[in-house]
Design a protein around this motif. Structure first.
Motif, short mmCIF file in Angstrom:
data_model
loop_
_atom_site.label_atom_id
_atom_site.label_comp_id
_atom_site.label_asym_id
_atom_site.label_seq_id
_atom_site.Cartn_x
_atom_site.Cartn_y
_atom_site.Cartn_z
N LEU A 183 0.75 -1.54 -0.18
CA LEU A 183 -0.02 0.22 -0.32
C LEU A 183 0.74 1.49 0.19
CD1 LEU A 183 -3.16 -1.23 2.29
CD2 LEU A 183 -2.58 -1.16 -0.22
N GLY A 184 2.28 1.34 0.02
CA GLY A 184 2.96 2.48 -0.10
C GLY A 184 3.18 2.84 1.51
N ILE A 185 2.54 2.18 2.59
CA ILE A 185 2.61 2.98 4.21
C ILE A 185 3.85 2.50 5.00
CG2 ILE A 185 -0.05 4.34 3.48
CD1 ILE A 185 -0.92 1.68 4.76
N SER A 186 3.77 2.58 6.01
CA SER A 186 4.25 2.73 6.64
C SER A 186 3.68 1.25 7.91
CB SER A 186 5.04 3.71 7.93
OG SER A 186 3.61 3.89 9.32
N ARG A 187 4.76 0.41 8.53
CA ARG A 187 4.13 -0.63 9.52
C ARG A 187 3.07 -0.16 9.97
NH1 ARG A 187 3.65 -3.34 13.85
NH2 ARG A 187 5.06 -1.46 14.03
N SER A 188 3.65 1.00 10.64
CA SER A 188 3.22 2.01 12.23
C SER A 188 1.54 2.19 11.88
CB SER A 188 3.53 2.51 12.74
OG SER A 188 3.77 3.99 11.76
#
Length: 205
Positions: A183-188
Motif C-alpha cells: 500500500l506504500g504506507i508505514s507498518r505502524s
C-alpha cells in the motif's frame, strides 16, 4: 432423556424477548423452558464422561440462563445459536475447573468409558475433531455478520487492510509489513488502521 416443550418460533422469540426486556419475569422463564432442548442437545457429546447426566444438565442450564439474560437481539441472530455457545462454554469451564483441581492428571489417564465400554482419556476429549452442530451454525452466523459489518461499517482502506491481514473471503493472509509495502504506507500506520477497524467492529460481537 426426558421430553422438552417445543422451541419458540422466531416471532414468538422476539415477542418474549421484548416482554423480558420490559421486566416481565414470566417471559424469561418461558424463554428458558422453551430452549431446554438445547441443553440436552449440547450435553450429548459429553455423556461418555463420568459426570452424571443430571449434573451436566444443571451446568448446561446455567449456561442457558446466562444466554437469556445477556442476549442482545440487536447484535445477535437467533437466541438458539447464541445459547448453544453459552451452554457449551459453561460445561467446558466446569471441565477445566476439574482439571485444575488435579494438576497431576495425565492427558492419557483414563477418565471414563464410552457407551461401548471403550476407555476414554482426557486427550480424546481435548483433541476431538467433531464440531457440534450448534457451534457450526453459530460460526456461520458470526462469519455472515462479520462480512456484513466489514462492508457496511468500515472505510475502503480499513476493509482492504483487514481482508489482507486476516485472509477474509478466502484470500491470502499478509503480515503488517507486507501490507505496508503493497500500500506504500508505514507498518505502524497499517497497525493503527487494523486496530481502528477492529474497534469499529467490536460492538457487534
Amino acid at each position: 432423556m426426558k421430553s422438552f416443550p417445543p422451541p419458540l418460533s422466531a416471532e414468538e422469540e422476539r415477542y418474549y424477548m421484548q416482554k423480558y426486556t420490559e421486566g416481565d419475569l414470566e417471559a424469561k422463564h418461558i424463554l428458558i423452558e422453551r430452549n431446554l432442548r438445547l441443553v440436552a442437545h449440547v450435553i450429548k457429546k459429553y455423556q461418555h464422561l463420568e459426570d452424571d447426566t443430571e449434573d451436566l444438565i444443571s451446568i448446561g442450564t446455567i449456561g442457558l440462563i446466562k444466554a437469556v439474560t445477556t442476549f442482545n437481539a440487536g447484535k445477535n441472530t437467533r437466541l438458539a445459536t447464541y445459547a448453544c455457545r453459552c451452554i457449551e462454554n459453561e460445561i467446558l469451564m466446569m471441565l477445566r475447573g476439574k482439571r485444575k483441581t488435579n494438576r497431576e492428571t495425565s492427558l492419557y489417564e483414563p477418565i471414563g468409558t464410552d457407551r461401548e465400554g471403550n476407555e476414554i482419556q482426557l486427550y480424546d476429549i481435548i483433541e476431538a475433531e467433531e464440531t457440534d452442530a450448534c457451534t457450526r451454525i453459530a460460526e456461520k452466523n458470526d462469519i455472515r455478520l462479520l462480512y456484513s459489518k466489514v462492508e457496511s461499517e468500515l472505510t475502503a482502506r480499513e476493509r482492504m487492510v483487514l481482508k489482507m491481514r486476516y485472509g477474509l473471503y478466502n484470500e491470502e493472509e499478509y503480515t503488517q509489513r507486507e501490507i505496508a509495502k503493497q500500500l506504500g504506507i508505514s507498518r505502524s500506520y497499517v497497525s493503527r488502521i487494523e486496530k481502528g477497524a477492529i474497534e469499529k467492529l467490536r460492538p457487534f460481537f
